[in-house]
Scaffold this active site. Structure first.
Site, PDB file in Angstrom:
ATOM      1  N   LYS A  80      -8.348  -5.861  -0.268  1.00  0.00           N
ATOM      2  CA  LYS A  80      -7.215  -6.742   0.058  1.00  0.00           C
ATOM      3  C   LYS A  80      -7.671  -8.003   0.790  1.00  0.00           C
ATOM      4  CE  LYS A  80      -3.830  -3.050   0.107  1.00  0.00           C
ATOM      5  NZ  LYS A  80      -4.778  -1.915   0.129  1.00  0.00           N
TER       6      LYS A  80
HETATM    7  O1  LIG Z   1       0.837  -1.577  -1.895  1.00  0.00           O
HETATM    8  C1  LIG Z   1      -0.170  -0.900  -1.645  1.00  0.00           C
HETATM    9  C2  LIG Z   1      -1.445  -1.377  -1.871  1.00  0.00           C
HETATM   10  C3  LIG Z   1      -2.516  -0.550  -1.647  1.00  0.00           C
HETATM   11  N1  LIG Z   1      -2.341   0.706  -1.176  1.00  0.00           N
HETATM   12  C4  LIG Z   1      -3.547   1.527  -0.963  1.00  0.00           C
HETATM   13  O2  LIG Z   1      -3.537   2.616  -1.894  1.00  0.00           O
HETATM   14  C5  LIG Z   1      -3.950   3.810  -1.240  1.00  0.00           C
HETATM   15  C6  LIG Z   1      -2.796   4.791  -1.208  1.00  0.00           C
HETATM   16  O3  LIG Z   1      -3.222   6.031  -0.702  1.00  0.00           O
HETATM   17  P1  LIG Z   1      -2.298   7.353  -0.814  1.00  0.00           P
HETATM   18  O4  LIG Z   1      -3.135   8.376  -0.104  1.00  0.00           O
HETATM   19  O5  LIG Z   1      -2.160   7.664  -2.278  1.00  0.00           O
HETATM   20  O6  LIG Z   1      -1.030   7.054  -0.129  1.00  0.00           O
HETATM   21  C7  LIG Z   1      -4.432   3.404   0.135  1.00  0.00           C
HETATM   22  O7  LIG Z   1      -5.810   3.107   0.046  1.00  0.00           O
HETATM   23  C8  LIG Z   1      -3.668   2.143   0.431  1.00  0.00           C
HETATM   24  O8  LIG Z   1      -4.360   1.271   1.300  1.00  0.00           O
HETATM   25  C9  LIG Z   1      -1.075   1.179  -0.973  1.00  0.00           C
HETATM   26  O9  LIG Z   1      -0.870   2.343  -0.574  1.00  0.00           O
HETATM   27  N2  LIG Z   1      -0.013   0.354  -1.216  1.00  0.00           N
END
Ligand SMILES: O=c1ccn([C@@H]2O[C@H](COP(=O)(O)O)[C@@H](O)[C@H]2O)c(=O)[nH]1
Length: 266
Positions: free
Chosen positions: A85
């Site tokens: 990001k």
């Molecule tokens: O809008 C967003 C953008 C990035 N993320 C990232 O994805 C994963 C989600 O992890 P989970 O364990 O499946 O919840 C995490 O690395 C976030 O930084 C997001 O969740 N939302």
């Protein structure tokens, strides 16, 4: 995505997951966790998405683990989407582009997540590097967290929401590209009806499935006609089945089956 299905699995070595896997919250634990995920999944899922923050917190030794994971995942045939990001003024974005999108960098990845909220034009060095080097960028549009809306749904001078303004920029970048352009959007699977025009002619990364409460069955409602371009992303929802390799594989396979059923309507 055509041969493996569109699922993206995140590599998010949370301290709580390291502990649940019987590992220390240290570089050795990080290395074992990451190697296990890569060995279990890199030969079968379309995309692996390391969350850079969980590696950065261990400093240079964490970054070394990340570099090795990127190399090994790509060698096993997975696309690597670096979830970093990044977003900054254009001249600094150039350095980020060199870090993630140039072939001679140790962190060279197939794509990187970027934030357009310093102005879409500030992303130009990354957008250009992606095209030149055959990579992609995934630009934040509507994120999966509830706090995102106060910025992303705000109305821009043009009367469009900021998210729509960014999506329109992405569509312009991808115009004419086949089958899809190099610029993807990040749109949370948690949003209900996204309420924006997602016809950007690019892939749509959909985080939020699993631990954040969304399911593959939510995808048609969120993405509508664009659902065929969605790359659904799950991190903790799969990782909680480790360290057992079979558990990780079966969980990823279940999510992939659910995505297939949701997207095809069967
Ligand atoms: O809008 C967003 C953008 C990035 N993320 C990232 O994805 C994963 C989600 O992890 P989970 O364990 O499946 O919840 C995490 O690395 C976030 O930084 C997001 O969740 N939302």
């Amino acid at each position: 995505m055509d041969t493996r299905g569109p699922l993206c699995v995140g590599i998010d070595p949370h301290a709580s997951l390291l502990s649940a896997w019987g590992l220390g919250d240290d570089v050795k634990g990080l290395e074992t966790f990451t190697r296990t995920v890569v060995e279990a999944l890199a030969d079968r899922v379309a995309v692996l998405k390391p969350q850079s923050a969980f590696f950065e917190r261990f400093g240079s030794r964490g970054i070394a683990v990340l570099e090795k994971a990127v190399e090994e995942a790509r060698a096993a045939g997975a696309l690597v989407l670096m979830d970093a990001k990044r977003g900054d003024i254009g001249s600094t974005m150039g350095a980020y582009a060199q870090t993630y999108l140039h072939k001679d960098s140790p962190l060279f990845s197939d794509a990187v997540t970027v934030s357009p909220y310093l102005g879409f034009g500030s992303l130009r060095p990354a957008l250009d590097a992606a095209v030149i080097n055959g990579c992609g960028v995934f630009v934040l549009a509507l994120t999966s967290n509830p706090e995102g809306a106060e910025v992303q749904r705000a109305t821009a001078a043009s009367g469009r929401s900021l998210a729509q303004l960014m999506l329109d920029h992405m569509a312009a970048e991808n115009e004419g590209a086949e089958p899809l352009g190099s610029v993807g959007a990040v749109v949370g699977a948690t949003l209900g009806d996204a309420g924006v025009d997602l016809a950007i002619n690019g892939p749509l990364l959909a985080p939020g499935i699993g631990a954040q409460g969304a399911t593959p069955a939510d995808l048609p409602k969120v993405f509508g006609a664009a659902v065929g371009n969605v790359v659904p992303s799950v991190s903790r929802g799969v990782l909680r089945f480790g360290p057992d390799v079979t558990g990780l594989r079966e969980s990823a396979s279940r999510f992939a089956d659910e995505v297939r059923a949701a997207v095809s309507g069967r």
